[in-house]
Scaffold this motif. Structure first.
Motif, PDB file in Angstrom:
ATOM      1  N   THR A 157       0.836  -1.202   0.000  1.00  0.00           N
ATOM      2  CA  THR A 157       0.000   0.000   0.000  1.00  0.00           C
ATOM      3  C   THR A 157       0.865   1.245   0.000  1.00  0.00           C
ATOM      4  N   PHE A 158       1.876   1.252   0.861  1.00  0.00           N
ATOM      5  CA  PHE A 158       2.759   2.413   0.925  1.00  0.00           C
ATOM      6  C   PHE A 158       3.447   2.669  -0.410  1.00  0.00           C
ATOM      7  N   ALA A 215      -5.283   2.995   4.426  1.00  0.00           N
ATOM      8  CA  ALA A 215      -4.283   4.019   4.737  1.00  0.00           C
ATOM      9  C   ALA A 215      -4.797   5.396   4.340  1.00  0.00           C
ATOM     10  N   SER A 234      -5.216   1.967  -1.126  1.00  0.00           N
ATOM     11  CA  SER A 234      -5.324   0.921  -0.103  1.00  0.00           C
ATOM     12  C   SER A 234      -5.765  -0.391  -0.732  1.00  0.00           C
ATOM     13  N   THR A 265       1.740   0.609   7.016  1.00  0.00           N
ATOM     14  CA  THR A 265       1.824   1.725   6.071  1.00  0.00           C
ATOM     15  C   THR A 265       2.208   3.009   6.794  1.00  0.00           C
TER      16      THR A 265
END
Length: 459
Positions: free
Chosen positions: A25-26, A75, A332, A349
């Motif tokens: 996700t990050f 996130a 996300s 994240t």
């Protein structure tokens, strides 16, 4: 301990899966660490260094809040679109000081907190028909895939047709052209890995494409050109200037925020942020939750109040730090696709955003053509919800169809929801008594509000 906090077994996941999902996700949303400073940094008084720090910290806090309040793998970060409105429309266009705009965002967050506690936002979420929720998921998939294709220069601007494909012209082949080729290779590589059910295929796709970019730069195929926005894919090594955060931190409470403020202009700006943020957040929650199969049989999202409250608090916190509206991120979905199902994904994240402050040169070096394959493949995954739409029922299917195509074409999740809601209400209103019964009172209210928005608001 992690089992007790995040209920991993109950959600059929593991620590390894959650951490991998959080990193994925990050990686797919890390571009905001580069985009937000470059955009808000254009505003007089907002240094890019300060905006970078504010962006990273606000994203981390927002993601932590999502894990604490809802235990969801979503996130948060400053939203795209809203940062452009902040910079180009309000600060540059209307001449409003950035301190005043941050104050508007801060108050917007407070209003969101009240709406979340009083169940208004939850009621809106539950009022949207299940068919439109499936459509939102599909539309978001197309939207983020479109963002990826643009970010990799596969889809580019055209004065004649608005957009077109990359022509690989000699004059920009070593920048835009090779970026598009690398992204296409990345899509193929990620697709092969996904087909082979390789764990972490999306994250691997990003890393492999990035390495290919390094090879391309070393061999002269990719030639950085800072003037046109094509930077080296190799990271430099330097620490950020932490003192720079003072340029934006707490500025929403200074006398400049209240100086020469026209109340009507302030209210227009505040409600514009409020309106877009509300429906962008609801759309993202609907789409990503649908992909994760978190919606119940009635199309409701358990613990949505906690998710909405986390989003609302993060908005106000972000304004204090010095950035535009912090909201739940559609990227996300990439972590959900990798198996993320609990707040441990969001925590991971958030930690990555904090690490990004220390390792900012590394994270900021990940090019758009490396993250593009992830967005395209995630878009494909989210398209799966389209089979749940009953296309034989035109009163259900046509509003869903309009919602889907509006999101990428209007470049807005909230606009897609607006068009879907209006068309669903109007079509079902005039197609028989049984269809009219499906329209809830709140859907009528939303329809009127959306129509008034188009009639009287230019944003």
């Amino acid at each position: 301990m992690l089992e007790k906090w995040f209920k991993l077994s109950e959600n059929k996941t593991t620590v390894k899966t959650e951490i991998l999902a959080g990193i994925t996700t990050f990686m797919t949303m890390a571009y905001i660490l580069a985009v937000n400073p470059s955009m808000l940094g254009l505003v007089d008084g907002m240094s890019p260094e300060a905006v970078f720090l504010a962006t990273a910290i606000a994203s981390a806090i927002g993601s932590f809040l999502m894990a604490i309040f809802a235990n969801y793998p979503f996130a948060l970060a400053p939203g795209m679109g809203l940062n452009a409105y902040f910079t180009y429309t309000v600060c540059m266009g209307m001449g409003v000081p950035f301190q005043t705009v941050l104050l508007a965002v801060f108050i917007e967050g407070l209003i969101f907190i009240v709406l979340s506690i009083t169940n208004v936002r939850e009621a809106i979420f539950n009022a949207i028909p299940l068919t439109l929720k499936y459509a939102v998921s599909v539309g978001i998939g197309m939207f983020i895939a479109f963002i990826g294709l643009q970010g990799a220069d596969i889809i580019v601007n055209s004065d004649a047709t608005l957009i077109t494909y990359q022509h690989f012209a000699p004059e920009d082949f070593h920048t835009a052209g090779i970026s598009a080729i690398l992204a296409l290779l990345g899509i193929i590589i990620t697709a092969i890995l996904a087909h082979a059910k390789v764990k972490g295929s999306i994250l691997l796709g990003i890393l492999i494409t990035w390495v290919l970019g390094m090879v391309a730069e070393l061999t002269g195929l990719y030639v950085p050109n800072v003037d046109t926005g094509y930077f080296t894919v190799f990271p430099s090594f330097s620490l950020p200037d932490f003192a720079a955060l003072g340029d934006t931190f707490g500025k929403c409470f200074t006398k400049e925020a209240f100086a020469s403020v026209k109340i009507l202009d302030f209210l227009v700006v505040m409600f514009a942020f409020l309106f877009v943020d509300m429906f962008d957040t609801l759309g993202t929650l609907i789409g990503v939750a649908s992909k994760a199969e978190m919606l119940d049989e009635e199309g409701k999202l358990p613990k949505i109040k906690g998710a909405l409250l986390a989003d609302a608090i993060a908005t106000s916190v972000g304004a204090v730090l010095g950035t535009s509206t912090t909201t739940t991120y559609v990227e996300s979905a990439s972590g959900v696709t990798e198996g993320g199902r609990t707040g441990l994904t969001a925590i991971t994240t958030g930690i990555m955003f904090l690490l990004a402050i220390l390792l900012s040169p590394i994270f900021l070096a990940v090019p758009g053509f490396a993250t593009a394959p992830a967005l395209v493949i995630v878009g494909f995954y989210m398209m799966g919800s389209v089979v749940k739409i009953k296309f034989e029922n035109y009163a259900e299917a046509i509003p869903a169809y309009l919602c889907i195509i509006a999101m990428p074409l209007a470049y807005s999740i909230s606009e897609g929801i607006a068009i879907g809601v209006i068309s669903y209400t109007v079509i079902n209103l005039f197609t028989g008594k049984e269809n009219r019964k499906k329209i809830t009172p709140l859907m009528y209210v939303l329809t009127v509000l959306f129509i008034l928005k188009y009639a009287f608001c230019s944003t």
